[in-house]
Design a protein around this motif. Structure first.
Motif, PDB file in Angstrom:
ATOM      1  N   GLU A 202       0.922  -1.169  -0.140  1.00 22.91           N
ATOM      2  CA  GLU A 202       0.108   0.010   0.076  1.00 22.91           C
ATOM      3  C   GLU A 202       0.778   1.233  -0.089  1.00 22.91           C
ATOM      4  N   LEU A 203       1.995   1.369   0.762  1.00 25.84           N
ATOM      5  CA  LEU A 203       2.750   2.417   0.690  1.00 25.84           C
ATOM      6  C   LEU A 203       3.338   2.780  -0.655  1.00 25.84           C
ATOM      7  N   ALA A 204       3.890   1.639  -1.200  1.00 30.30           N
ATOM      8  CA  ALA A 204       4.632   1.677  -2.514  1.00 30.30           C
ATOM      9  C   ALA A 204       3.464   2.103  -3.651  1.00 30.30           C
ATOM     10  N   LYS A 205       2.451   1.693  -3.649  1.00 31.26           N
ATOM     11  CA  LYS A 205       1.435   2.237  -4.473  1.00 31.26           C
ATOM     12  C   LYS A 205       1.027   3.585  -4.322  1.00 31.26           C
ATOM     13  N   ALA A 206       0.925   3.943  -3.026  1.00 28.67           N
ATOM     14  CA  ALA A 206       0.722   5.356  -2.589  1.00 28.67           C
ATOM     15  C   ALA A 206       1.663   6.347  -3.108  1.00 28.67           C
ATOM     16  N   VAL A 207       2.876   6.130  -2.862  1.00 27.92           N
ATOM     17  CA  VAL A 207       4.132   7.036  -3.159  1.00 27.92           C
ATOM     18  C   VAL A 207       4.189   7.213  -4.684  1.00 27.92           C
ATOM     19  N   ILE A 208       3.937   6.257  -5.503  1.00 32.84           N
ATOM     20  CA  ILE A 208       3.887   6.087  -6.972  1.00 32.84           C
ATOM     21  C   ILE A 208       2.891   6.854  -7.446  1.00 32.84           C
ATOM     22  N   ALA A 209       1.629   6.736  -6.857  1.00 33.67           N
ATOM     23  CA  ALA A 209       0.526   7.629  -7.227  1.00 33.67           C
ATOM     24  C   ALA A 209       0.825   9.227  -6.800  1.00 33.67           C
ATOM     25  N   ARG A 210       1.216   9.371  -5.934  1.00 32.73           N
ATOM     26  CA  ARG A 210       1.594  10.775  -5.526  1.00 32.73           C
ATOM     27  C   ARG A 210       2.486  11.378  -6.386  1.00 32.73           C
ATOM     28  N   ILE A 211       3.625  10.503  -6.813  1.00 34.20           N
ATOM     29  CA  ILE A 211       4.642  11.160  -7.833  1.00 34.20           C
ATOM     30  C   ILE A 211       3.820  11.641  -9.068  1.00 34.20           C
ATOM     31  N   GLU A 212       2.723  10.816  -9.634  1.00 35.82           N
ATOM     32  CA  GLU A 212       2.014  10.703 -10.697  1.00 35.82           C
ATOM     33  C   GLU A 212       1.264  12.055 -10.523  1.00 35.82           C
ATOM     34  N   GLY A 213       0.875  12.816  -9.379  1.00 34.30           N
ATOM     35  CA  GLY A 213      -0.047  13.700  -9.085  1.00 34.30           C
ATOM     36  C   GLY A 213      -1.576  13.285  -8.688  1.00 34.30           C
ATOM     37  N   ILE A 214      -1.406  12.277  -8.191  1.00 35.51           N
ATOM     38  CA  ILE A 214      -2.850  11.968  -7.385  1.00 35.51           C
ATOM     39  C   ILE A 214      -3.201  12.732  -6.174  1.00 35.51           C
ATOM     40  N   PRO A 215      -4.249  13.250  -6.024  1.00 36.74           N
ATOM     41  CA  PRO A 215      -4.324  14.090  -4.754  1.00 36.74           C
ATOM     42  C   PRO A 215      -4.172  13.004  -3.637  1.00 36.74           C
ATOM     43  N   PRO A 216      -3.509  13.769  -2.351  1.00 35.30           N
ATOM     44  CA  PRO A 216      -3.311  12.829  -1.341  1.00 35.30           C
ATOM     45  C   PRO A 216      -4.573  12.349  -0.495  1.00 35.30           C
ATOM     46  N   GLU A 217      -5.310  13.086  -0.653  1.00 36.91           N
ATOM     47  CA  GLU A 217      -6.928  12.538   0.207  1.00 36.91           C
ATOM     48  C   GLU A 217      -7.256  11.206  -0.762  1.00 36.91           C
ATOM     49  N   GLU A 218      -6.838  10.902  -1.717  1.00 39.65           N
ATOM     50  CA  GLU A 218      -7.281   9.438  -2.517  1.00 39.65           C
ATOM     51  C   GLU A 218      -6.277   8.502  -2.234  1.00 39.65           C
ATOM     52  N   LEU A 219      -5.168   8.970  -1.192  1.00 36.28           N
ATOM     53  CA  LEU A 219      -4.020   7.867  -0.939  1.00 36.28           C
ATOM     54  C   LEU A 219      -4.028   7.845   0.431  1.00 36.28           C
ATOM     55  N   GLN A 220      -4.929   7.532   1.004  1.00 42.33           N
ATOM     56  CA  GLN A 220      -5.074   7.166   2.720  1.00 42.33           C
ATOM     57  C   GLN A 220      -5.682   5.872   2.845  1.00 42.33           C
ATOM     58  N   THR A 221      -5.127   4.900   3.549  1.00 45.42           N
ATOM     59  CA  THR A 221      -5.664   3.470   3.674  1.00 45.42           C
ATOM     60  C   THR A 221      -5.494   3.102   5.084  1.00 45.42           C
ATOM     61  N   LEU A 222      -6.549   2.308   5.445  1.00 43.24           N
ATOM     62  CA  LEU A 222      -6.342   1.447   6.997  1.00 43.24           C
ATOM     63  C   LEU A 222      -6.402   0.068   6.899  1.00 43.24           C
ATOM     64  N   SER A 223      -5.522  -0.735   7.432  1.00 43.68           N
ATOM     65  CA  SER A 223      -5.924  -2.080   7.535  1.00 43.68           C
ATOM     66  C   SER A 223      -6.234  -2.413   8.952  1.00 43.68           C
ATOM     67  N   TYR A 224      -6.867  -3.586   9.015  1.00 49.19           N
ATOM     68  CA  TYR A 224      -7.246  -4.012  10.394  1.00 49.19           C
ATOM     69  C   TYR A 224      -6.590  -5.216  10.970  1.00 49.19           C
ATOM     70  N   PRO A 225      -6.800  -5.562  12.340  1.00 52.52           N
ATOM     71  CA  PRO A 225      -6.262  -6.714  13.018  1.00 52.52           C
ATOM     72  C   PRO A 225      -7.123  -7.939  12.385  1.00 52.52           C
ATOM     73  N   ILE A 226      -5.876  -8.897  12.044  1.00 53.42           N
ATOM     74  CA  ILE A 226      -6.530 -10.159  11.409  1.00 53.42           C
ATOM     75  C   ILE A 226      -6.635 -11.198  12.629  1.00 53.42           C
ATOM     76  N   PRO A 227      -7.562 -11.727  12.986  1.00 57.00           N
ATOM     77  CA  PRO A 227      -7.628 -12.655  14.193  1.00 57.00           C
ATOM     78  C   PRO A 227      -6.915 -13.920  13.991  1.00 57.00           C
ATOM     79  N   THR A 228      -6.594 -14.777  14.894  1.00 56.08           N
ATOM     80  CA  THR A 228      -5.876 -15.985  14.817  1.00 56.08           C
ATOM     81  C   THR A 228      -6.402 -16.909  13.849  1.00 56.08           C
ATOM     82  N   ASP A 229      -7.642 -17.021  13.724  1.00 59.52           N
ATOM     83  CA  ASP A 229      -8.665 -18.011  13.158  1.00 59.52           C
ATOM     84  C   ASP A 229      -8.721 -17.627  11.774  1.00 59.52           C
ATOM     85  N   GLU A 230      -8.244 -16.326  11.211  1.00 61.49           N
ATOM     86  CA  GLU A 230      -8.557 -16.057  10.014  1.00 61.49           C
ATOM     87  C   GLU A 230      -6.982 -15.801   9.241  1.00 61.49           C
ATOM     88  N   ALA A 231      -5.733 -16.005  10.223  1.00 58.57           N
ATOM     89  CA  ALA A 231      -4.601 -15.582   9.691  1.00 58.57           C
ATOM     90  C   ALA A 231      -4.163 -16.815   8.795  1.00 58.57           C
TER      91      ALA A 231
END
Length: 347
Positions: A318-347
């Protein structure tokens, strides 16, 4: 015809050179240098068959564009700089993050350069170096602070970057983060379900933003599930494992010590387990633990620990995709992502 255009004669042996060049690929494919160059740049007037042939040869011989030449022609370095503290290696974050970033960059013209630093030094120094020397086209930083001077500097210079973690500066910038508030809240919930009431948190250092998030989730869980938070402030995730173990042993010696632990990292959990066992406490019986971890080692080796996985490899992608998109001029508001905890039984 291509070969005639590039030099008017056919070579009988490959051009001699210590490193493969466009001329090497031209000889091996029977194409002109101009055609090879345009094929590598994905020019629309070059057939897909020719492009694939050129790329195959380039991969086989290990061809890499000359960065100095690229910079002279385009003003770009085709470099992404990942600035990492050495503490992140201790927490087991560096390798999966680098793998994730590399997976994305492999399909682009960009190369990854890792710049390590110690948190005891000035975190601005590696960022200033990139800005002043033009050593990269974009930067990835981590260990983000609420009022991060690195973010302020790069925004002032209008330089493409992305942060692993959020700030609280009122500025829109690209980021990828893990929901540490949800992790801590769900950890308290799990401990409460196991009947645990006296809880401690092995937390991040207070100057980092994710300390605020993890602490907020822990305290909300304490309120919602009727538990009690015991103080454990003499060490944090930046301390050595030995320091964490020693502090935890003192904690477990107390008559009214904890019966539940939330650990903000897998390595920290190992030190806590060593401490409680040194004090004759039984994990899963006298005391329960919920820990975040970037791998699955803790889950495999100590299944008594309830684990929630933070996918650091995903974060790298996600970080790599965001920095490349920013280099290409994509607005920063469109480059904000959040991931969530993966419980043991789903890992």
């Amino acid at each position: 015809m291509d070969r005639m255009k590039s030099g008017g004669r056919a070579a009988s042996t490959p051009p001699s050179s210590e490193r493969p060049t466009l001329k090497t690929i031209a000889f091996m494919t029977g194409l002109g240098i101009t055609t090879v160059s345009r094929a590598l740049k994905d020019a629309p007037d070059i057939s897909s068959e020719t492009k694939e042939r050129v790329r195959l040869v380039a991969r086989q011989i290990g061809y890499q564009p000359n960065r100095a030449g690229v910079r002279l022609r385009t003003g770009k370095t085709n470099v992404i700089s990942l600035i990492l503290s050495l503490e992140e290696e201790i927490m087991g974050l560096t390798s999966p993050m680098v793998v994730g970033i590399s997976e994305v960059l492999a399909a682009t013209q960009y190369h990854l350069v890792v710049t390590p630093y110690r948190t005891q030094g000035n975190a601005l120094d590696p960022v200033r170096y990139v800005l002043e020397t033009g050593a990269a086209d974009g930067v990835i930083i981590s260990r983000t602070e609420p009022k991060d001077p690195r973010v302020a500097l790069m925004m002032e210079r209008n330089f493409p970057f992305v942060t692993h973690g959020r700030t609280e500066m009122g500025l829109a910038h690209p980021y990828h983060d893990f929901d540490n508030e949800r992790f801590a809240y769900e950890a308290v919930r799990k401990l409460a379900e196991l009947g645990r009431k006296r809880l401690v948190l092995l937390q991040p250092p207070p100057y980092l933003t994710f300390y605020l998030h993890m602490r907020a989730g822990f305290e909300k869980g304490i309120r919602d599930f009727g538990a009690t938070a015991l103080p454990f402030n003499t060490v944090n995730l930046d301390n050595s494992l030995l320091d964490i173990r020693n502090a935890a042993e003192a904690l477990f010696d107390a008559a009214d010590g904890p019966d539940g632990i939330v650990s903000g990292s897998g390595s920290g959990a190992v030190a806590l387990i060593a401490a409680l066992e040194a004090r004759g406490r039984r994990l899963g019986q006298d005391i329960d633990m919920v820990s975040k971890e970037p791998h699955m080692f803790l889950q495999w080796l100590r299944p008594e620990v309830v684990t929630m996985r933070e996918d650091i490899r995903l974060a790298g992608r996600e970080l790599a995709k965001a920095v490349i998109a920013r280099i290409e001029g994509i607005p920063p508001e469109e480059l904000q992502t959040l991931s969530y905890p993966i419980p043991t039984d789903e890992a």
